[in-house]
Design a protein around this motif. Structure first.
Motif, mmCIF file in Angstrom:
data_model
loop_
_atom_site.group_PDB
_atom_site.id
_atom_site.type_symbol
_atom_site.label_atom_id
_atom_site.label_comp_id
_atom_site.label_asym_id
_atom_site.label_seq_id
_atom_site.Cartn_x
_atom_site.Cartn_y
_atom_site.Cartn_z
ATOM 1 N N TYR A 1 71.454 -7.737 64.332
ATOM 2 C CA TYR A 1 70.714 -7.138 63.214
ATOM 3 C C TYR A 1 71.164 -7.730 61.877
ATOM 4 O O TYR A 1 70.347 -8.036 61.007
ATOM 5 N N VAL A 2 72.474 -7.901 61.709
ATOM 6 C CA VAL A 2 73.002 -8.452 60.456
ATOM 7 C C VAL A 2 72.494 -9.884 60.259
ATOM 8 O O VAL A 2 72.023 -10.248 59.174
ATOM 9 N N SER A 3 72.590 -10.713 61.276
ATOM 10 C CA SER A 3 72.163 -12.109 61.152
ATOM 11 C C SER A 3 70.677 -12.216 60.836
ATOM 12 O O SER A 3 70.257 -12.994 59.968
ATOM 13 N N GLU A 4 69.869 -11.428 61.517
ATOM 14 C CA GLU A 4 68.422 -11.506 61.322
ATOM 15 C C GLU A 4 67.993 -10.932 59.976
ATOM 16 O O GLU A 4 67.191 -11.540 59.257
ATOM 17 N N ILE A 5 68.538 -9.788 59.627
ATOM 18 C CA ILE A 5 68.124 -9.137 58.376
ATOM 19 C C ILE A 5 68.633 -9.902 57.157
ATOM 20 O O ILE A 5 67.904 -10.101 56.178
ATOM 21 N N LEU B 1 70.216 -11.982 42.348
ATOM 22 C CA LEU B 1 69.341 -11.522 43.423
ATOM 23 C C LEU B 1 69.930 -11.797 44.811
ATOM 24 O O LEU B 1 69.665 -11.066 45.765
ATOM 25 N N PHE B 2 70.752 -12.850 44.923
ATOM 26 C CA PHE B 2 71.321 -13.182 46.230
ATOM 27 C C PHE B 2 72.411 -12.197 46.655
ATOM 28 O O PHE B 2 72.757 -12.128 47.835
ATOM 29 N N ILE B 3 72.938 -11.435 45.706
ATOM 30 C CA ILE B 3 73.895 -10.378 46.069
ATOM 31 C C ILE B 3 73.232 -9.395 47.021
ATOM 32 O O ILE B 3 73.803 -8.983 48.033
ATOM 33 N N PHE B 4 72.002 -9.019 46.677
ATOM 34 C CA PHE B 4 71.298 -8.027 47.490
ATOM 35 C C PHE B 4 70.920 -8.595 48.856
ATOM 36 O O PHE B 4 70.839 -7.857 49.836
ATOM 37 N N ALA B 5 70.689 -9.893 48.914
ATOM 38 C CA ALA B 5 70.335 -10.505 50.198
ATOM 39 C C ALA B 5 71.504 -10.473 51.177
ATOM 40 O O ALA B 5 71.329 -10.203 52.375
ATOM 41 N N PHE B 6 72.710 -10.741 50.688
ATOM 42 C CA PHE B 6 73.871 -10.876 51.563
ATOM 43 C C PHE B 6 74.674 -9.585 51.740
ATOM 44 O O PHE B 6 75.661 -9.574 52.471
ATOM 45 N N ALA B 7 74.279 -8.508 51.083
ATOM 46 C CA ALA B 7 75.010 -7.241 51.215
ATOM 47 C C ALA B 7 74.893 -6.703 52.643
ATOM 48 O O ALA B 7 73.826 -6.749 53.256
ATOM 49 N N THR B 8 75.990 -6.181 53.183
ATOM 50 C CA THR B 8 76.005 -5.706 54.573
ATOM 51 C C THR B 8 76.569 -4.294 54.717
ATOM 52 O O THR B 8 76.861 -3.848 55.837
ATOM 53 N N GLU B 9 76.701 -3.562 53.620
ATOM 54 C CA GLU B 9 77.232 -2.204 53.713
ATOM 55 C C GLU B 9 76.381 -1.329 54.635
ATOM 56 O O GLU B 9 76.887 -0.419 55.289
ATOM 57 N N TRP B 10 75.089 -1.607 54.689
ATOM 58 C CA TRP B 10 74.190 -0.822 55.536
ATOM 59 C C TRP B 10 74.589 -0.878 57.008
ATOM 60 O O TRP B 10 74.393 0.090 57.757
ATOM 61 N N ALA B 11 75.132 -2.030 57.439
ATOM 62 C CA ALA B 11 75.547 -2.170 58.839
ATOM 63 C C ALA B 11 76.732 -1.250 59.153
ATOM 64 O O ALA B 11 76.765 -0.584 60.196
ATOM 65 N N PHE B 12 77.696 -1.191 58.246
ATOM 66 C CA PHE B 12 78.837 -0.304 58.439
ATOM 67 C C PHE B 12 78.405 1.164 58.363
ATOM 68 O O PHE B 12 78.995 2.026 59.009
ATOM 69 N N PRO C 1 83.945 -12.119 46.916
ATOM 70 C CA PRO C 1 84.979 -11.939 47.945
ATOM 71 C C PRO C 1 84.572 -10.992 49.076
ATOM 72 O O PRO C 1 84.695 -11.340 50.255
ATOM 73 N N ILE C 2 84.101 -9.790 48.726
ATOM 74 C CA ILE C 2 83.734 -8.816 49.752
ATOM 75 C C ILE C 2 82.517 -9.284 50.549
ATOM 76 O O ILE C 2 82.462 -9.115 51.780
ATOM 77 N N LEU C 3 81.532 -9.880 49.861
ATOM 78 C CA LEU C 3 80.365 -10.399 50.580
ATOM 79 C C LEU C 3 80.787 -11.375 51.678
ATOM 80 O O LEU C 3 80.326 -11.290 52.820
ATOM 81 N N THR C 4 81.676 -12.277 51.337
ATOM 82 C CA THR C 4 82.125 -13.300 52.287
ATOM 83 C C THR C 4 82.904 -12.694 53.455
ATOM 84 O O THR C 4 82.653 -13.001 54.625
ATOM 85 N N ILE C 5 83.854 -11.828 53.143
ATOM 86 C CA ILE C 5 84.695 -11.224 54.188
ATOM 87 C C ILE C 5 83.859 -10.399 55.161
ATOM 88 O O ILE C 5 84.043 -10.475 56.384
ATOM 89 N N TYR C 6 82.917 -9.626 54.645
ATOM 90 C CA TYR C 6 82.122 -8.750 55.519
ATOM 91 C C TYR C 6 81.153 -9.546 56.392
ATOM 92 O O TYR C 6 80.900 -9.175 57.535
ATOM 93 N N LEU C 7 80.600 -10.623 55.849
ATOM 94 C CA LEU C 7 79.722 -11.457 56.661
ATOM 95 C C LEU C 7 80.487 -12.074 57.831
ATOM 96 O O LEU C 7 79.974 -12.165 58.955
ATOM 97 N N ILE C 8 81.718 -12.488 57.583
ATOM 98 C CA ILE C 8 82.554 -13.047 58.654
ATOM 99 C C ILE C 8 82.902 -11.969 59.677
ATOM 100 O O ILE C 8 82.831 -12.187 60.888
ATOM 101 N N ARG C 9 83.269 -10.796 59.194
ATOM 102 C CA ARG C 9 83.661 -9.697 60.082
ATOM 103 C C ARG C 9 82.513 -9.292 61.015
ATOM 104 O O ARG C 9 82.729 -8.971 62.195
ATOM 105 N N LEU C 10 81.289 -9.314 60.489
ATOM 106 C CA LEU C 10 80.119 -8.906 61.272
ATOM 107 C C LEU C 10 79.493 -10.071 62.042
ATOM 108 O O LEU C 10 78.435 -9.912 62.634
#
Length: 405
Positions: free
Chosen positions: A77-81, A121-132, A179-188
């Motif tokens: 879901y994270v990769s696709e969304i 605008l790219f901040i909103f694209a890469f945000a992943t808090e919704w997954a957690f 920093p957080i965007l990068t770490i969370y994308l790797i974690r997920l």
């Protein structure tokens, strides 16, 4: 209920900490930039955050709900969304930059700020808090909001000292999120999806999220777009004043929005399994709204002149009257959220959609009638009227649907 209580605590803590940093940043920028420059940055950020709706497209709420149903697929879901939102952000940013550079009749300072802020605008694209959120790992949201907000405050306070340094603000805001965007994308375990089959799946996600997106978009029309509309009719200095009242009400409303986010995954799973728990969670939310109205909103309406003076200085006191009026509308929002969140959680988002479409249309009509003559006072009156209609509408729908449970 123990898990739900922990979710509430983490989400409340996330909101409190991020709101505290947001208030600090808001106060600092209002003082450092002074009303005119602050009006410019408020105007641009309102535009950017409104465009964020076209990047998210309801996919965050949709993703939260779907992850809550099947947690083993969270990486997919994270990769696709995220991939889908990245391409949408690139398209929007391109047209925004081209439009501001070659078409916009706005002042050069506005065009320059749009060019710079488009990358946010790219901040909103890469945000992943919704997954957690879907995983009910709310502590990860707390970490994200705390670290990012602290970095934003630290960088901006360090490098923005006067109106002459206005153009540093968007760049520093963006840098603090990386920093957080990068770490969370790797974690997920995010991976960019580029195959045709992947895009077919993404379109299916977009179709599922479409109604939720329309709800968010229409809500933004009557909850944020009034700042942008005000800038069409009144001096940007008045926009700066109104932004103060809007920002204060937004911070308070955000607290309940985060709690609504904490409730969503649990309501989604309990609706079909345990109606007693479902109804109990809604009642708990309503009780919290009552307490919050008494403890926070009543003092805010009565003593906001002192709050404004302490926060941003006496030069912003014209914001006092619209803030007093909007506090009434804010209370109405707090009592709206438990009903609308419950309807979305049990798959009845179409009912919420019709409500927000009607209220968005009413908001636009009232703003274009009242703002040219009454400015920010007209905007605040429009806000209260629309929220009153929204609350009565959603209560009627909820009771009608709830009679079948």
């Amino acid at each position: 209920m123990e898990k739900l209580s922990k979710n509430f605590i983490w989400m409340a803590a996330s909101n409190i900490i991020s709101s505290l940093f947001s208030v600090i940043l808001f106060i600092y920028l209002a003082r450092a930039l002074e009303p005119e420059a602050f009006g410019y940055i408020s105007y641009i950020f309102t535009l950017i955050f409104f465009l964020a709706n076209f990047i998210d497209m309801g996919l965050s709420t949709y993703g939260t709900r779907e992850v809550a149903k099947n947690r083993s697929l969270v990486s997919n879901y994270v990769s696709e969304i995220v991939t889908l939102r990245f391409f949408i952000a690139a398209i929007i940013a391109f047209f925004l930059i081209v439009g501001s550079a070659f078409i916009s009749p706005q002042a050069p300072v506005i065009r320059a700020l749009i060019l710079e802020s488009a990358f946010i605008l790219f901040i909103f694209a890469f945000a992943t808090e919704w997954a957690f959120q879907g995983l009910e790992e709310m502590h990860m949201i707390f970490i994200s909001f705390t670290v990012t907000s602290a970095l934003q405050v630290g960088l901006i306070c360090l490098f923005v000292k006067s109106p002459a340094e206005l153009f540093r603000t968007p760049a520093l805001y963006l840098a603090a999120t990386l920093p957080i965007l990068t770490i969370y994308l790797i974690r997920l375990r995010f991976g960019l999806k580029t195959k045709i089959a992947d895009f077919k799946t993404m379109i299916a996600h977009l179709s599922g999220a479409f109604i939720i997106w329309l709800i968010s978009l229409c809500a933004q029309v009557y909850n944020i777009l009034d700042i942008f509309i005000l800038g069409l009719f009144r001096p940007l200095q008045e926009v700066g004043y109104f932004t103060v009242s809007r920002r204060v009400t937004g911070i308070v409303a955000a607290f309940m929005l985060f709690l609504a986010g904490a409730m969503l995954p649990r309501l989604s799973s309990s609706f079909c399994i345990n109606k007693t728990e479902f109804r109990g969670s809604i009642n708990k939310f309503l009780k919290m709204a009552v307490v919050f109205t008494i403890v926070v909103l009543a003092p805010l309406g009565l003593f906001n002149r002192y709050l404004i003076t302490i926060m941003v200085g006496a030069e912003y006191l014209p914001a006092s009257l619209p803030l007093s009026v909007m506090t009434i509308g804010l209370a109405l929002i707090l009592f709206n959220l438990p009903y609308s969140t419950a309807l979305i959680a049990c798959g009845m988002e179409k009912d919420v959609l019709w409500q927000v479409i009607g209220c968005a249309a009413l908001s636009l009509i009232l703003n274009f009638i009242l703002m040219p003559k009454y400015g920010m006072i007209g905007a605040s009156i429009s806000f209260v009227i629309v929220e009153a209609v929204a609350l009565l509408w959603i209560i009627f729908v909820f009771k009608k649907r709830g009679s079948r449970w």
